[in-house]
Design an enzyme around this catalytic site. Structure first.
Site, PDB file in Angstrom:
ATOM      1  N   HIS A 118      26.818  15.694  47.198  1.00 41.01           N
ATOM      2  CA  HIS A 118      27.286  14.317  47.074  1.00 41.01           C
ATOM      3  C   HIS A 118      26.515  13.621  45.948  1.00 41.01           C
ATOM      4  O   HIS A 118      25.365  13.215  46.154  1.00 41.01           O
ATOM      5  CB  HIS A 118      27.056  13.560  48.387  1.00 41.01           C
ATOM      6  CG  HIS A 118      27.931  14.025  49.496  1.00 41.01           C
ATOM      7  ND1 HIS A 118      29.117  13.410  49.797  1.00 41.01           N
ATOM      8  CD2 HIS A 118      27.803  15.047  50.366  1.00 41.01           C
ATOM      9  CE1 HIS A 118      29.684  14.030  50.817  1.00 41.01           C
ATOM     10  NE2 HIS A 118      28.909  15.037  51.174  1.00 41.01           N
ATOM     11  N   GLU A 173      26.795  10.638  44.835  1.00 44.34           N
ATOM     12  CA  GLU A 173      26.477   9.250  45.198  1.00 44.34           C
ATOM     13  C   GLU A 173      25.278   9.152  46.131  1.00 44.34           C
ATOM     14  O   GLU A 173      24.685   8.083  46.265  1.00 44.34           O
ATOM     15  CB  GLU A 173      27.701   8.558  45.812  1.00 44.34           C
ATOM     16  CG  GLU A 173      28.001   8.910  47.252  1.00 44.34           C
ATOM     17  CD  GLU A 173      28.730  10.225  47.463  1.00 44.34           C
ATOM     18  OE1 GLU A 173      29.102  10.497  48.612  1.00 44.34           O
ATOM     19  OE2 GLU A 173      28.923  11.006  46.498  1.00 44.34           O
TER      20      GLU A 173
END
Length: 192
Positions: A172, A174
Site C-alpha cells: 500500500h 498510501e
C-alpha cells in the site's frame, strides 16, 4: 492541469490513497486534479489512473472492466475460486504460503523491497526501502523481467510489477510513508 482518476469500485476507503496522491503532487510541484470516480468516460479521459488495492481478486474483477490493480493484471487468480484476470502480465495470483509455518497469514506489516531492475517509478528509492503490506495472496509472475521489485515473507514474492506503461504494487503506497510518497510522486511525473 492533468487528471488522476482514482477508481471507486465500491470496495473500501479511498480517502487515504486520494490524500497520498494530493501530497505527492504537492511535494513534486506537479499540477494534478485527483478525481475519485466510477465513471468509465472519466477514467478513459484521465492522464493517469489508479486502482486502489482493496478487496479480493474475484470481487474486484466483477466490479471492474478496464483498469487493473496489480493482481488484476495477471492472467487469473485463485482467491475465492478461479477467476480470469486481464492477462496483461503473464502469471497467476495464488495463496501466499510462507516456507516458515510460524509466519502468519495475512502478511501484515513492514517489509524491505529488493529492487530487481531500474524503473522510473522507483527512481531515488534508497536500497532496501521499506513498504507496508497487507495480503494473503501473491502474484506468481511468469516472466522475471516483469518483476521490478520483490519482498520476502518466508520466500520471495513480487512486490512491484510492470511492463510498458503498466505498474502495480502489492504493498500500500498510501501507508508506506516516505517510500510510498516517493513512489506516488514518481508515478505522477513518469513519462512513458
Amino acid at each position: 492541469m492533468e487528471t488522476v482518476a482514482l477508481i471507486d469500485y465500491g470496495s473500501g476507503n479511498l480517502r487515504s490513497p486520494a490524500k497520498a496522491l494530493e501530497r505527492a503532487a504537492a511535494g513534486c510541484h506537479a499540477s494534478f486534479q485527483v478525481l475519485v470516480t466510477s465513471d468509465a468516460d472519466a477514467v478513459r479521459k484521465a492522464d493517469r489512473v489508479v486502482l486502489p488495492a482493496v478487496g479480493a481478486f474475484a470481487d474486484c474483477k466483477r466490479g471492474l472492466s478496464e483498469v487493473p490493480g496489480m493482481q488484476l493484471m495477471a492472467e487469473g487468480g485463485r482467491e475465492y475460486g478461479v477467476t480470469e484476470g486481464l492477462g496483461w502480465i503473464k502469471g497467476e495470483v495464488v495463496k501466499l504460503e510462507p516456507a516458515d509455518p510460524t509466519l502468519k497469514i495475512p502478511h501484515m506489516g513492514w517489509n524491505e523491497l529488493d529492487i530487481r531492475r531500474e524503473h522510473p517509478v522507483l527512481a531515488g528509492l534508497r536500497e532496501r526501502a521499506h513498504a507496508y503490506f497487507v495480503h494473503s495472496y501473491r502474484f506468481a509472475v511468469e516472466r522475471p523481467e516483469d518483476v521490478i521489485a520483490s519482498a520476502d515473507y518466508g520466500g520471495p514474492f513480487a512486490a512491484v510489477v510492470g511492463r510498458d506503461n503498466l505498474v502495480g504494487t502489492q504493498f500500500h503506497p498510501e501507508k508506506s510513508q516516505e517510500t510510498g510518497l516517493a513512489l506516488v510522486a514518481n508515478f505522477l511525473t513518469w513519462r512513458v
